[in-house]
Enzyme design. Structure first.
Site, PDB file in Angstrom:
ATOM      1  N   LYS A 159       1.427   2.725  -3.433  1.00 49.93           N
ATOM      2  CA  LYS A 159       0.269   2.973  -4.297  1.00 49.93           C
ATOM      3  C   LYS A 159       0.122   4.476  -4.527  1.00 49.93           C
ATOM      4  O   LYS A 159      -0.669   5.157  -3.876  1.00 49.93           O
ATOM      5  CB  LYS A 159      -0.989   2.387  -3.632  1.00 49.93           C
ATOM      6  CG  LYS A 159      -2.203   2.342  -4.529  1.00 49.93           C
ATOM      7  CD  LYS A 159      -3.365   1.675  -3.790  1.00 49.93           C
ATOM      8  CE  LYS A 159      -4.608   1.604  -4.632  1.00 49.93           C
ATOM      9  NZ  LYS A 159      -5.737   0.992  -3.909  1.00 49.93           N
ATOM     10  N   MET A 185      -2.650  -4.091  -9.416  1.00 47.83           N
ATOM     11  CA  MET A 185      -3.698  -4.003 -10.431  1.00 47.83           C
ATOM     12  C   MET A 185      -4.330  -2.616 -10.465  1.00 47.83           C
ATOM     13  O   MET A 185      -4.675  -2.106 -11.544  1.00 47.83           O
ATOM     14  CB  MET A 185      -4.751  -5.085 -10.187  1.00 47.83           C
ATOM     15  CG  MET A 185      -4.236  -6.480 -10.501  1.00 47.83           C
ATOM     16  SD  MET A 185      -5.503  -7.759 -10.409  1.00 47.83           S
ATOM     17  CE  MET A 185      -5.861  -7.746  -8.657  1.00 47.83           C
ATOM     18  N   THR A 211      -2.813 -12.332  -7.942  1.00 45.49           N
ATOM     19  CA  THR A 211      -2.035 -13.380  -7.275  1.00 45.49           C
ATOM     20  C   THR A 211      -2.317 -13.457  -5.787  1.00 45.49           C
ATOM     21  O   THR A 211      -1.695 -14.250  -5.085  1.00 45.49           O
ATOM     22  CB  THR A 211      -0.532 -13.126  -7.491  1.00 45.49           C
ATOM     23  OG1 THR A 211      -0.211 -11.819  -6.975  1.00 45.49           O
ATOM     24  CG2 THR A 211      -0.166 -13.197  -8.965  1.00 45.49           C
ATOM     25  N   LYS A 266     -12.988  -0.466 -10.788  1.00 43.92           N
ATOM     26  CA  LYS A 266     -12.287   0.697 -10.259  1.00 43.92           C
ATOM     27  C   LYS A 266     -10.769   0.527 -10.287  1.00 43.92           C
ATOM     28  O   LYS A 266     -10.247  -0.557 -10.043  1.00 43.92           O
ATOM     29  CB  LYS A 266     -12.755   0.991  -8.826  1.00 43.92           C
ATOM     30  CG  LYS A 266     -14.191   1.473  -8.763  1.00 43.92           C
ATOM     31  CD  LYS A 266     -14.541   2.115  -7.443  1.00 43.92           C
ATOM     32  CE  LYS A 266     -14.739   1.137  -6.338  1.00 43.92           C
ATOM     33  NZ  LYS A 266     -15.329   1.767  -5.139  1.00 43.92           N
ATOM     34  N   HIS A 289     -16.455  -0.221   4.394  1.00 51.17           N
ATOM     35  CA  HIS A 289     -15.611   0.756   3.705  1.00 51.17           C
ATOM     36  C   HIS A 289     -16.040   2.196   3.993  1.00 51.17           C
ATOM     37  O   HIS A 289     -15.772   3.105   3.204  1.00 51.17           O
ATOM     38  CB  HIS A 289     -15.637   0.493   2.197  1.00 51.17           C
ATOM     39  CG  HIS A 289     -14.987  -0.798   1.807  1.00 51.17           C
ATOM     40  ND1 HIS A 289     -15.547  -2.025   2.097  1.00 51.17           N
ATOM     41  CD2 HIS A 289     -13.819  -1.050   1.170  1.00 51.17           C
ATOM     42  CE1 HIS A 289     -14.751  -2.983   1.637  1.00 51.17           C
ATOM     43  NE2 HIS A 289     -13.694  -2.414   1.068  1.00 51.17           N
ATOM     44  N   GLU A 341       0.799  -1.226   0.000  1.00 56.19           N
ATOM     45  CA  GLU A 341       0.000   0.000   0.000  1.00 56.19           C
ATOM     46  C   GLU A 341       0.837   1.284   0.000  1.00 56.19           C
ATOM     47  O   GLU A 341       0.456   2.252  -0.667  1.00 56.19           O
ATOM     48  CB  GLU A 341      -0.947  -0.016   1.212  1.00 56.19           C
ATOM     49  CG  GLU A 341      -2.066   1.004   1.153  1.00 56.19           C
ATOM     50  CD  GLU A 341      -3.133   0.669   0.128  1.00 56.19           C
ATOM     51  OE1 GLU A 341      -3.791   1.602  -0.357  1.00 56.19           O
ATOM     52  OE2 GLU A 341      -3.304  -0.533  -0.175  1.00 56.19           O
ATOM     53  N   HIS A 354      -5.324  -3.772   3.968  1.00 58.61           N
ATOM     54  CA  HIS A 354      -6.644  -3.253   3.596  1.00 58.61           C
ATOM     55  C   HIS A 354      -7.765  -4.072   4.225  1.00 58.61           C
ATOM     56  O   HIS A 354      -8.674  -3.531   4.856  1.00 58.61           O
ATOM     57  CB  HIS A 354      -6.792  -3.257   2.075  1.00 58.61           C
ATOM     58  CG  HIS A 354      -8.162  -2.902   1.611  1.00 58.61           C
ATOM     59  ND1 HIS A 354      -8.661  -1.613   1.674  1.00 58.61           N
ATOM     60  CD2 HIS A 354      -9.175  -3.664   1.100  1.00 58.61           C
ATOM     61  CE1 HIS A 354      -9.907  -1.591   1.212  1.00 58.61           C
ATOM     62  NE2 HIS A 354     -10.236  -2.817   0.861  1.00 58.61           N
ATOM     63  N   LYS A 379      -7.004   7.602   0.910  1.00 53.10           N
ATOM     64  CA  LYS A 379      -7.134   6.326   0.218  1.00 53.10           C
ATOM     65  C   LYS A 379      -7.850   6.502  -1.126  1.00 53.10           C
ATOM     66  O   LYS A 379      -8.938   7.068  -1.200  1.00 53.10           O
ATOM     67  CB  LYS A 379      -7.926   5.358   1.119  1.00 53.10           C
ATOM     68  CG  LYS A 379      -8.227   4.000   0.504  1.00 53.10           C
ATOM     69  CD  LYS A 379      -7.054   3.077   0.609  1.00 53.10           C
ATOM     70  CE  LYS A 379      -7.445   1.668   0.149  1.00 53.10           C
ATOM     71  NZ  LYS A 379      -6.286   0.775   0.125  1.00 53.10           N
TER      72      LYS A 379
END
Length: 414
Positions: A103, A136, A157, A170, A295, A100, A311, A179
């Site tokens: 990202k 991804m 994976t 998304k 979420h 993360e 996450h 985030k």
């Protein structure tokens, strides 16, 4: 006297409308059709399996730009290179940092720079992403922007990629401590799901994906919850690998009521449940989405706890908190709350974190309201397997739920 031009409206062609004579106003209405495939495959990296290259045109030079994360490169890099070498593919393999904290927009631009250097044909040479949900999201975001849309293929994976990040539309990256603040809707043309990749995950990352499966169970699939409740620890231990043929008649006789292949049923129900919710609302025009369960507070919890929480672990804390809110509202009873928290624990997930305090949760709720167009649209479980939406959660109510959850964690309540 001038004519009333605004009263002269014409349809020029399907979707194009004009007003006035002479025309002073054009209105364009268009519908974009979207189709993508999610498919289960086994042993994708076997040279005998051409699923990754099935769109290659026979007789033409095959070129591919491949992006993997560093963990995938360490575990599968040799096999990935052998696969494309065996099939005579002209390829470039880009390795990005995993996790993360990586990202971000910097890595999106790195992918775009790589695409420019490699010089892909934007229609016939799909980008291939092999990795976890973070990878991804990065590659999908880059593909959505590169030459305004470049096709791509997802090969998740991780379990969270298999059942969540790899099946929706998304993409996105974190920005300025928030985030997924930047992103697009851009599904991969094809997602190939190979459960054998899960063999190399540790227990924690299996639990990370099971959190998203639990989400689907709690808001729409009581049968899925029962499977997690009965087989959760087994699913973690076996990495959701045990195929049906290894469940013998003796196994079933020794355990009446046992699912013949709980791992396969859990994955199938989770993916189907997710897609069932996403398909009619892929662009999120309707903001009341049951798949937003877990979420509402987790994005802020996750970002403040980085790198401590994955996450799915932040989602689990959110689900535990909102389970308590639902109990306080009479939407589920104490025994149902105990069952939910027991399953969270059995899956190796946290039900509480020190960031779960009003100081953080109240601003998180306000940010959620901004994200959901001025209303909370907060999904809460109704019993196990159903959900409702509320818009009237108060700060006092949230404070009480956070305190109750802390008491449950420290053993000061039941």
């Amino acid at each position: 006297m001038q004519p009333d031009l605004q009263s002269t409206e014409h349809t020029f062609s399907d979707g194009l409308f004009t007003v006035g004579d002479p025309v002073t106003h054009w209105s364009v209405r268009a519908t974009k059709q979207v189709g993508y495939e999610v498919r289960v495959e086994e042993n994708l990296l076997s040279v005998a399996n051409r699923a990754i290259l099935e769109d290659a045109v026979e007789g033409e030079t095959v070129r591919r730009f491949i992006v993997v994360d560093s963990v995938v490169d360490e575990l599968y890099g040799t096999r990935i290179r052998n696969y494309f070498d065996h099939h005579g593919v002209d390829y470039h393999l880009l390795v990005l940092p995993a996790g993360e904290p990586a990202k971000n927009m910097e890595l999106v631009l790195k992918v775009i720079d790589g695409l420019d250097t490699f010089g892909i044909d934007r229609r016939r040479e799909p980008v291939i992403a092999i990795g976890g949900g973070v990878l991804m999201d990065i590659v999908g975001f880059a593909a959505s922007m590169y030459r305004r849309a470049t096709p791509w293929i997802r090969i998740p994976t991780t379990l969270i990629g298999l059942v969540d990040a790899g099946v929706g539309a998304k993409t996105g990256v974190n920005n300025d401590g928030h985030k997924n603040r930047l992103g697009t809707y851009f599904p991969a043309d094809r997602t190939l799901l190979d459960r054998t990749f899960l063999n190399t995950l540790d227990d924690r990352h299996i639990g990370n994906g099971l959190a998203e499966i639990l989400k689907i169970a709690l808001i729409k699939d009581a049968r899925l919850f029962d499977l997690l409740e009965q087989y959760g620890e087994e699913l973690v231990r076996d990495r959701l690998q045990r195929p049906a043929e290894l469940v013998t008649a003796e196994d079933l006789a020794a355990a009446p009521g046992r699912a013949a292949d709980p791992a396969t049923e859990v994955i199938e129900r989770a993916i189907h449940g997710m897609l069932e919710e996403l398909q009619p609302n892929l662009w999120e025009k309707v903001l009341e989405r049951v798949v937003d369960y877990g979420h509402s507070f987790s994005p802020v919890i996750e970002m403040h706890a980085l790198p401590e929480l994955l996450h799915g672990e932040a989602v689990a804390v959110d689900m535990a908190l909102t389970t308590v809110v639902a109990e306080q509202r009479g939407l589920l009873d104490a025994e149902e709350r105990r069952r939910i928290l027991r399953v969270i624990s059995a899956l190796g997930l946290p039900a509480w974190h020190e960031t779960c305090t009003p100081k953080l949760l109240i601003p998180a709720l306000r940010d959620t309201v901004r994200h959901r167009d001025g209303l909370q649209r907060l999904p809460l479980p109704v019993g196990i397997g159903a959900a409702t939406f509320v818009n009237d959660l108060t700060e006092d109510e949230l404070d009480a739920a956070a305190q109750k959850l802390a008491d449950l964690h420290w053993g000061d309540s039941e």
